[in-house]
Design an enzyme around this catalytic site. Structure first.
Site, short mmCIF file in Angstrom:
data_model
loop_
_atom_site.label_atom_id
_atom_site.label_comp_id
_atom_site.label_asym_id
_atom_site.label_seq_id
_atom_site.Cartn_x
_atom_site.Cartn_y
_atom_site.Cartn_z
N CYS A 42 0.84 -1.19 0.00
CA CYS A 42 0.00 0.00 0.00
C CYS A 42 0.88 1.25 0.00
O CYS A 42 1.97 1.26 0.56
CB CYS A 42 -0.91 0.00 1.23
SG CYS A 42 -2.09 1.38 1.27
N ASP A 44 0.37 3.81 1.64
CA ASP A 44 0.27 4.46 2.96
C ASP A 44 1.67 4.82 3.48
O ASP A 44 2.57 3.98 3.49
CB ASP A 44 -0.43 3.50 3.93
CG ASP A 44 -0.84 4.18 5.22
OD1 ASP A 44 0.04 4.71 5.93
OD2 ASP A 44 -2.04 4.17 5.55
N ARG A 46 2.77 5.13 6.31
CA ARG A 46 3.17 4.45 7.55
C ARG A 46 3.68 3.03 7.30
O ARG A 46 4.03 2.32 8.25
CB ARG A 46 1.96 4.38 8.50
CG ARG A 46 1.40 5.74 8.89
CD ARG A 46 0.05 5.59 9.56
NE ARG A 46 -0.97 5.07 8.62
CZ ARG A 46 -2.22 4.78 8.98
NH1 ARG A 46 -2.60 4.94 10.24
NH2 ARG A 46 -3.07 4.30 8.07
N HIS A 98 -2.21 -3.92 5.01
CA HIS A 98 -2.08 -3.52 6.42
C HIS A 98 -3.45 -3.26 7.02
O HIS A 98 -4.38 -2.84 6.33
CB HIS A 98 -1.17 -2.29 6.57
CG HIS A 98 -1.76 -1.02 5.96
ND1 HIS A 98 -2.42 -0.08 6.72
CD2 HIS A 98 -1.78 -0.56 4.69
CE1 HIS A 98 -2.80 0.92 5.93
NE2 HIS A 98 -2.42 0.64 4.69
N CYS A 101 -6.26 0.09 6.64
CA CYS A 101 -6.08 0.61 5.28
C CYS A 101 -7.26 1.51 4.89
O CYS A 101 -8.42 1.08 4.92
CB CYS A 101 -5.95 -0.55 4.30
SG CYS A 101 -5.73 -0.03 2.58
#
Length: 207
Positions: A42, A44, A46, A98, A101
């Protein structure tokens, strides 16, 4: 105009530390890349691939997008997979989602997000396919977590079904496809027990 000097300074500190900790690292890295792993994850912020698995630059080939989707129409993702498999000869392609999400949540709650609505349509298909089993999970958070897992499993299956991977297996190339999920709450990866190294091992997902 702010040209982000703090990031340039941070880069200089990082490069200096890498050179000190790993003498000759950048000279070696500039000559070739020979990773054993490809990470499809992803976008993302993080979920940084190298840091999570403790690998140095050059040790893992990374493709990231919203909600770690592998769509048959996504030439960007497929080109990255082909380069990793056919040129770099990676031995493992790992689809990593994750918990928490945002793309999965948007699909689950049918929130209007704009252009990304079209992108996460495959997750809505996963949601529809597993409607009964997800509805049986009464806890909202656990239901959300399960959809994150199911999305990873479906995207890992999509990797297996590409002509790129099937051709590699046909010619006897060593290649395994994995499905993992990362937990933001403790920084740990969970294995979703998806590990496929030949076509006959591709699992049929439960309803």
């Amino acid at each position: 105009m702010n040209r982000l000097p703090e990031l340039f300074e941070s880069n200089r500190r990082w490069a200096a530390k890498m050179s000190k900790d790993h003498p000759g690292f950048f000279a070696m890295l500039s000559r070739q890349q020979a990773p054993k792993y490809m990470w499809i994850g992803c976008a993302d912020s993080r979920v940084p691939a190298n840091e999570i698995v403790g690998l140095l630059p050059g040790e893992i080939f990374v493709h990231r997008n919203v909600a770690n989707i592998v769509a048959p129409s996504d030439l960007n993702c497929l080109a990255a997979v082909q380069f990793a498999v056919d040129v770099l000869k990676v031995e493992h392609v790992i689809v990593v989602g994750h918990y928490g999400c945002g793309g999965v949540l948007g699909a689950m709650e049918n929130v209007e997000l704009g252009l990304v609505d079209h992108w996460i349509a495959p997750i809505r298909d996963v949601l529809a396919h597993h409607k009964a089993s997800l509805a049986a999970i009464k806890d909202d958070r656990k239901r959300y977590d399960r959809l994150c897992e199911l999305n990873v499993l479906e995207q890992a299956r999509n990797v297996c079904r590409t002509s790129i991977v099937r051709s590699a297996w046909k010619r006897g190339q060593r290649l395994a496809i994995h499905g993992w999920i990362y937990d933001l709450k403790d920084g740990l990866i969970r294995d979703l027990n998806f590990c496929v190294s030949k076509p006959e091992e591709i699992p049929t997902l439960p309803p």
